[in-house]
Design a protein around this motif. Structure first.
Motif, short mmCIF file in Angstrom:
data_model
loop_
_atom_site.label_atom_id
_atom_site.label_comp_id
_atom_site.label_asym_id
_atom_site.label_seq_id
_atom_site.Cartn_x
_atom_site.Cartn_y
_atom_site.Cartn_z
N HIS A 1 0.83 -1.20 0.00
CA HIS A 1 0.00 0.00 0.00
C HIS A 1 0.87 1.25 0.00
N GLU A 2 0.28 2.36 -0.40
CA GLU A 2 0.99 3.64 -0.42
C GLU A 2 1.00 4.29 0.96
N GLN A 3 0.27 3.72 1.92
CA GLN A 3 0.16 4.29 3.25
C GLN A 3 0.82 3.37 4.28
N ASP A 4 1.25 3.97 5.39
CA ASP A 4 1.64 3.16 6.54
C ASP A 4 0.38 2.45 7.02
N GLU A 5 0.58 1.29 7.63
CA GLU A 5 -0.56 0.47 8.02
C GLU A 5 -0.30 -0.15 9.40
N LEU A 6 -1.35 -0.20 10.20
CA LEU A 6 -1.28 -0.84 11.51
C LEU A 6 -2.34 -1.92 11.55
N LEU B 1 -8.29 -5.63 12.56
CA LEU B 1 -8.57 -4.21 12.48
C LEU B 1 -7.39 -3.57 11.77
N VAL B 2 -7.67 -2.78 10.72
CA VAL B 2 -6.63 -2.19 9.89
C VAL B 2 -6.74 -0.67 9.95
N VAL B 3 -5.62 0.01 10.22
CA VAL B 3 -5.60 1.47 10.24
C VAL B 3 -4.56 1.93 9.23
N PHE B 4 -4.98 2.81 8.31
CA PHE B 4 -4.09 3.40 7.30
C PHE B 4 -3.85 4.87 7.64
N SER B 5 -2.61 5.31 7.47
CA SER B 5 -2.28 6.72 7.63
C SER B 5 -1.21 7.09 6.61
N PRO B 6 -1.48 8.07 5.76
CA PRO B 6 -2.73 8.80 5.60
C PRO B 6 -3.83 7.86 5.12
N PRO B 7 -5.07 8.34 5.00
CA PRO B 7 -6.18 7.46 4.64
C PRO B 7 -5.99 6.81 3.28
N GLU B 8 -6.53 5.61 3.14
CA GLU B 8 -6.50 4.93 1.85
C GLU B 8 -7.41 5.68 0.86
N PHE C 1 3.03 -3.16 12.73
CA PHE C 1 3.17 -1.98 11.87
C PHE C 1 3.80 -2.41 10.55
N VAL C 2 3.20 -1.98 9.43
CA VAL C 2 3.72 -2.26 8.10
C VAL C 2 3.99 -0.93 7.41
N PRO C 3 5.26 -0.62 7.11
CA PRO C 3 5.56 0.65 6.44
C PRO C 3 5.01 0.69 5.02
N ALA C 4 4.70 1.88 4.56
CA ALA C 4 4.21 2.08 3.19
C ALA C 4 5.18 1.46 2.19
N GLY C 5 4.61 0.83 1.16
CA GLY C 5 5.40 0.30 0.07
C GLY C 5 6.01 -1.07 0.29
#
Length: 105
Positions: free
Chosen positions: A47-52, A97-104, A78-82
């Motif tokens: 993904h293009e976003q950081d993800e938790l 439960l998945v949290v994206f920052s910035p938003p998907e 925690f999964v870093p973007a890219g």
């Protein structure tokens, strides 16, 4: 304030017959519920976003880049973007439960 109940979100996700349900999108983040059955394939890509991820229930392996770990209820990752990642060898119904920052998008 927005309040969500995981059992209601999971029913809504199942009604839509999809593995992922985005239930929140705000300026700085978005959140969703991801579910996979035992033996099911995780087809997501980087993904293009950081993800938790917070595992709500189930048991599986998660590979992030070159690292693999087991995940179960209570695990937070925690999964870093890219970075490529996927759940596999799912042995118990997985709810995450998945949290994206910035938003998907």
């Amino acid at each position: 304030m927005k309040v969500f109940r995981l059992d209601e979100l999971d029913r809504h996700r199942a009604d839509e017959q999809g593995a992922y349900l985005r239930f929140l999108k705000e300026r700085s983040m978005s959140a969703g519920l991801y579910a996979l059955a035992p033996g099911e394939s995780d087809t997501q890509s980087a993904h293009e976003q950081d993800e938790l991820y917070q595992v709500v229930s189930g048991r599986a392996y998660l590979t992030v880049g070159e690292e693999t770990c087991t995940v179960a209820r209570g695990t937070v990752v925690f999964v870093p973007a890219g970075v490529p990642h996927r759940f596999h060898h799912i042995t118990e119904e997985l709810r995450v439960l998945v949290v994206f920052s910035p938003p998907e998008a």
